[in-house]
Design a protein around this motif. Structure first.
Motif, mmCIF file in Angstrom:
data_model
loop_
_atom_site.group_PDB
_atom_site.id
_atom_site.type_symbol
_atom_site.label_atom_id
_atom_site.label_comp_id
_atom_site.label_asym_id
_atom_site.label_seq_id
_atom_site.Cartn_x
_atom_site.Cartn_y
_atom_site.Cartn_z
ATOM 1 N N GLN A 134 0.868 -1.177 0.000
ATOM 2 C CA GLN A 134 0.000 0.000 0.000
ATOM 3 C C GLN A 134 0.902 1.224 0.000
ATOM 4 O O GLN A 134 1.781 1.343 0.859
ATOM 5 C CB GLN A 134 -0.909 0.021 1.228
ATOM 6 C CG GLN A 134 -1.881 -1.130 1.261
ATOM 7 C CD GLN A 134 -2.654 -1.198 2.567
ATOM 8 O OE1 GLN A 134 -2.320 -0.572 3.558
ATOM 9 N NE2 GLN A 134 -3.711 -1.990 2.555
ATOM 10 N N ASP A 135 0.691 2.107 -0.965
ATOM 11 C CA ASP A 135 1.469 3.332 -1.056
ATOM 12 C C ASP A 135 0.724 4.477 -0.375
ATOM 13 O O ASP A 135 -0.482 4.642 -0.574
ATOM 14 C CB ASP A 135 1.720 3.714 -2.520
ATOM 15 C CG ASP A 135 2.642 2.741 -3.225
ATOM 16 O OD1 ASP A 135 3.334 1.966 -2.541
ATOM 17 O OD2 ASP A 135 2.681 2.755 -4.474
ATOM 18 N N ALA A 157 4.118 0.570 2.253
ATOM 19 C CA ALA A 157 3.985 -0.474 3.269
ATOM 20 C C ALA A 157 3.901 -1.822 2.563
ATOM 21 O O ALA A 157 3.009 -2.043 1.737
ATOM 22 C CB ALA A 157 2.744 -0.231 4.115
ATOM 23 N N LEU A 158 4.838 -2.705 2.868
ATOM 24 C CA LEU A 158 4.803 -4.073 2.352
ATOM 25 C C LEU A 158 4.071 -4.897 3.401
ATOM 26 O O LEU A 158 4.591 -5.132 4.491
ATOM 27 C CB LEU A 158 6.224 -4.581 2.100
ATOM 28 C CG LEU A 158 7.020 -3.774 1.070
ATOM 29 C CD1 LEU A 158 8.454 -4.258 0.983
ATOM 30 C CD2 LEU A 158 6.355 -3.820 -0.296
ATOM 31 N N VAL A 159 2.834 -5.294 3.083
ATOM 32 C CA VAL A 159 1.933 -5.793 4.116
ATOM 33 C C VAL A 159 1.767 -7.307 4.194
ATOM 34 O O VAL A 159 1.406 -7.830 5.250
ATOM 35 C CB VAL A 159 0.537 -5.129 4.015
ATOM 36 C CG1 VAL A 159 0.641 -3.643 4.266
ATOM 37 C CG2 VAL A 159 -0.101 -5.375 2.661
ATOM 38 N N HIS A 160 2.020 -8.010 3.109
ATOM 39 C CA HIS A 160 1.811 -9.467 3.158
ATOM 40 C C HIS A 160 2.601 -10.141 2.051
ATOM 41 O O HIS A 160 2.560 -9.713 0.904
ATOM 42 C CB HIS A 160 0.321 -9.802 3.004
ATOM 43 C CG HIS A 160 0.041 -11.262 3.007
ATOM 44 N ND1 HIS A 160 0.171 -12.039 4.143
ATOM 45 C CD2 HIS A 160 -0.336 -12.103 2.016
ATOM 46 C CE1 HIS A 160 -0.144 -13.291 3.836
ATOM 47 N NE2 HIS A 160 -0.451 -13.356 2.556
ATOM 48 N N THR A 161 3.316 -11.192 2.427
ATOM 49 C CA THR A 161 4.056 -12.015 1.457
ATOM 50 C C THR A 161 3.451 -13.402 1.450
ATOM 51 O O THR A 161 3.213 -13.983 2.511
ATOM 52 C CB THR A 161 5.553 -12.106 1.836
ATOM 53 O OG1 THR A 161 6.094 -10.789 1.924
ATOM 54 C CG2 THR A 161 6.331 -12.907 0.809
ATOM 55 N N GLU A 188 10.244 5.152 0.676
ATOM 56 C CA GLU A 188 10.713 4.564 1.921
ATOM 57 C C GLU A 188 9.792 3.374 2.168
ATOM 58 O O GLU A 188 8.663 3.343 1.675
ATOM 59 C CB GLU A 188 10.619 5.565 3.066
ATOM 60 C CG GLU A 188 11.591 6.722 2.915
ATOM 61 C CD GLU A 188 11.548 7.659 4.099
ATOM 62 O OE1 GLU A 188 12.592 7.849 4.727
ATOM 63 O OE2 GLU A 188 10.447 8.190 4.388
ATOM 64 N N VAL A 189 10.267 2.401 2.928
ATOM 65 C CA VAL A 189 9.526 1.152 3.085
ATOM 66 C C VAL A 189 9.140 0.931 4.541
ATOM 67 O O VAL A 189 9.956 1.108 5.442
ATOM 68 C CB VAL A 189 10.368 -0.032 2.568
ATOM 69 C CG1 VAL A 189 9.707 -1.352 2.889
ATOM 70 C CG2 VAL A 189 10.591 0.090 1.069
ATOM 71 N N LEU A 190 7.900 0.520 4.741
ATOM 72 C CA LEU A 190 7.415 0.089 6.050
ATOM 73 C C LEU A 190 7.215 -1.427 5.972
ATOM 74 O O LEU A 190 6.285 -1.900 5.305
ATOM 75 C CB LEU A 190 6.105 0.791 6.399
ATOM 76 C CG LEU A 190 6.167 2.315 6.450
ATOM 77 C CD1 LEU A 190 4.776 2.898 6.678
ATOM 78 C CD2 LEU A 190 7.138 2.777 7.531
ATOM 79 N N PRO A 191 8.097 -2.201 6.617
ATOM 80 C CA PRO A 191 8.016 -3.663 6.517
ATOM 81 C C PRO A 191 6.973 -4.249 7.473
ATOM 82 O O PRO A 191 7.300 -4.822 8.511
ATOM 83 C CB PRO A 191 9.438 -4.103 6.874
ATOM 84 C CG PRO A 191 9.931 -3.047 7.809
ATOM 85 C CD PRO A 191 9.276 -1.768 7.352
#
Length: 103
Positions: free
Chosen positions: A29-30, A36-40, A69-72
């Motif tokens: 989600q941007d 935000a990388l929310v689910h793998t 920038e990334v929110l893991p």
């Protein structure tokens, strides 16, 4: 085995193909300058081959190139960044403690 990672902006995810067959994805989600990388998800028949690392690395590299920038949010992404400290700089410094990452 030939792997490919594609960004599917319509579904807000990176999709992993293994020999042309869908093998998994990372949803994101941007919000402004952050992604935000929310689910793998790696599909069961492809698990245990290290494909999650390939997928996460491609997602992080693509996000960096796009200026995010990334929110893991996903534990797999958090673990990957912990194991590959060259990616820590992608996480905003004020957010690192929340994800258990070094300052």
């Amino acid at each position: 085995m030939v792997t490919e990672v594609r960004e599917n902006t319509a579904l807000e995810r990176f999709e992993l193909l293994s020999d042309g067959t869908p093998a998994g994805y990372i949803e994101y989600q941007d919000t402004g300058a952050e992604r935000a990388l929310v689910h793998t998800e790696i599909f069961p028949r492809f698990q245990g081959r290290g494909l999650a690392n390939t997928l996460v690395e491609a997602a992080l590299d693509t996000s960096r190139k796009a200026g995010f920038e990334v929110l893991p949010m996903c534990s797999m992404v958090q673990h990957f960044i912990t194991e590959n400290p060259r990616y820590i700089a992608l996480v905003p410094q004020q957010s690192r403690a929340m994800f258990g990452l070094p300052q």
